[in-house]
Scaffold this active site. Sequence first.
Site, PDB file in Angstrom:
ATOM      1  N   TYR A   1       0.844  -1.205   0.000  1.00 12.90           N
ATOM      2  CA  TYR A   1       0.000   0.000   0.000  1.00 12.90           C
ATOM      3  C   TYR A   1       0.883   1.261   0.000  1.00 12.90           C
ATOM      4  CZ  TYR A   1      -3.046   3.737   1.554  1.00 12.90           C
ATOM      5  OH  TYR A   1      -3.713   4.944   1.639  1.00 12.90           O
TER       6      TYR A   1
ATOM      7  N   ARG B   1       1.941   7.874  13.444  1.00 10.47           N
ATOM      8  CA  ARG B   1       1.623   9.118  14.160  1.00 10.47           C
ATOM      9  C   ARG B   1       0.115   9.373  14.172  1.00 10.47           C
ATOM     10  NH1 ARG B   1       3.059  14.325  10.883  1.00 10.47           N
ATOM     11  NH2 ARG B   1       1.249  13.520   9.749  1.00 10.47           N
TER      12      ARG B   1
ATOM     13  N   ARG C   1     -10.652   4.864   9.635  1.00  5.49           N
ATOM     14  CA  ARG C   1      -9.637   4.489   8.649  1.00  5.49           C
ATOM     15  C   ARG C   1      -8.567   3.709   9.408  1.00  5.49           C
ATOM     16  NH1 ARG C   1      -9.381   7.776   4.315  1.00  5.49           N
ATOM     17  NH2 ARG C   1      -7.132   7.980   4.416  1.00  5.49           N
TER      18      ARG C   1
ATOM     19  N   PHE D   1      15.863  19.553   0.010  1.00  2.00           N
ATOM     20  CA  PHE D   1      14.461  19.252  -0.328  1.00  2.00           C
ATOM     21  C   PHE D   1      14.093  17.824   0.093  1.00  2.00           C
ATOM     22  CE2 PHE D   1      10.541  19.223  -2.570  1.00  2.00           C
ATOM     23  CZ  PHE D   1      10.463  18.041  -3.293  1.00  2.00           C
TER      24      PHE D   1
END
Length: 334
Positions: free
Chosen positions: A135, A182, A192, A252
């Site tokens: 997933y 988290r 969910r 980044f």
Amino acid sequence: SSGMKTCYEFLKKTSRSFYAVIEMLNPEIKDAMCLFYLVLRALDTVEDDMTIEKSLKIKLLSQFHKFLYAESWNFTKSCSNDRIVLENFSVISKEFRHLNKKYREIISKICMKMGKGMIKFSNSSPQSLKELDEYCHYVAGLVGIGCTSLFTSSGLETNNIKLTTDISNSLGLFLQKTNIIRDYLEDVNQNRYFWPKQVWSKYVENIEYFSKPEFSREALQCLNELITNALAHVSDVINYLSAISDESVFRFTAIPQVMAIATLERCYNNVLLFNGVVKIRKGEAICLMNEATNITKVKLIFMRYLNKIRYRITARDPSAIQTMREVERAMQIC
Ligand SMILES: COc1cccc([C@H]2O[C@H](CC(=O)N[C@@H](CC(=O)O)C(=O)O)C(=O)N(CC(C)(C)C)c3ccc(Cl)cc32)c1OC
């Protein structure tokens, strides 16, 4: 262009912190990355929106990559907080069509694969750690792979032999697993369930029991097992960052990863996660953003948080030995 300026406004509205990080990127790929982020956010908004009827959602997910070339396509029936990117998708796709062909091909291919993967998991959440990896590959690993392709095709990263698909995938899994760990309470409150049943069912009959005080020991044991699973990606993360040569690409990419290790450390063995949100403080996040400028400093940041976890491992925790092994393996790379 004014269209691109509007897109950066959308980015600022959907993710202030990520907007700041994209701003640092080399002009060669800044616009492509901004549009990649917005397109992914639009796709994620469709997947997340529980008010969209199932068969329509499946159609949207499978067609999504084609909407990039559908001039006036927008989606006005979302009630998500991020619906702005769907309602104004035609502005985003117009700028997308102005991108260099090599960037368009990367972005549309990732969207096609991601849409297919989201359909695969549209009826059931991941039941095992293996399915969790699958997933997370679809919703996050593919993003890491796409970002790596943008870096290498732009010419900013040449030694792309080291930036393999597998380790690019790991960067996405590390971020996504940290978010899933988290966001336990937020997700359970919205029905969910991303924590795999094969894991939590070893500790309780029903995943909601983790919020009950009488099950706090089981809750912590499950939490620590999932954190141990996420830590296995740290060596790939460090190896990937060690191979980056462009400074703006490094920052980044490194900033979300150091945020993730700091978040995992805060979550480790922390019962507050089951009754509230455990987030790193704003000040700490800003320090990390300023600190994550080169590989030496990033290794020190990871060492610091890995050590903090190591000192909190308790012998009676069922995952203790495995956690110690993952922490020590990660520390060796740093
Ligand atoms: C080489 O790979 C990467 C290099 C740099 C950044 C990211 C990755 O980092 C942000 C960072 C980000 O977006 N952070 C959030 C904070 C939060 O989610 O709590 C934010 O700043 O809002 C993130 O989280 N995701 C979302 C996924 C995890 C699903 C990939 C993400 C979404 C779209 C893009 Cl183009 C990129 C990323 C990479 O992807 C792995």
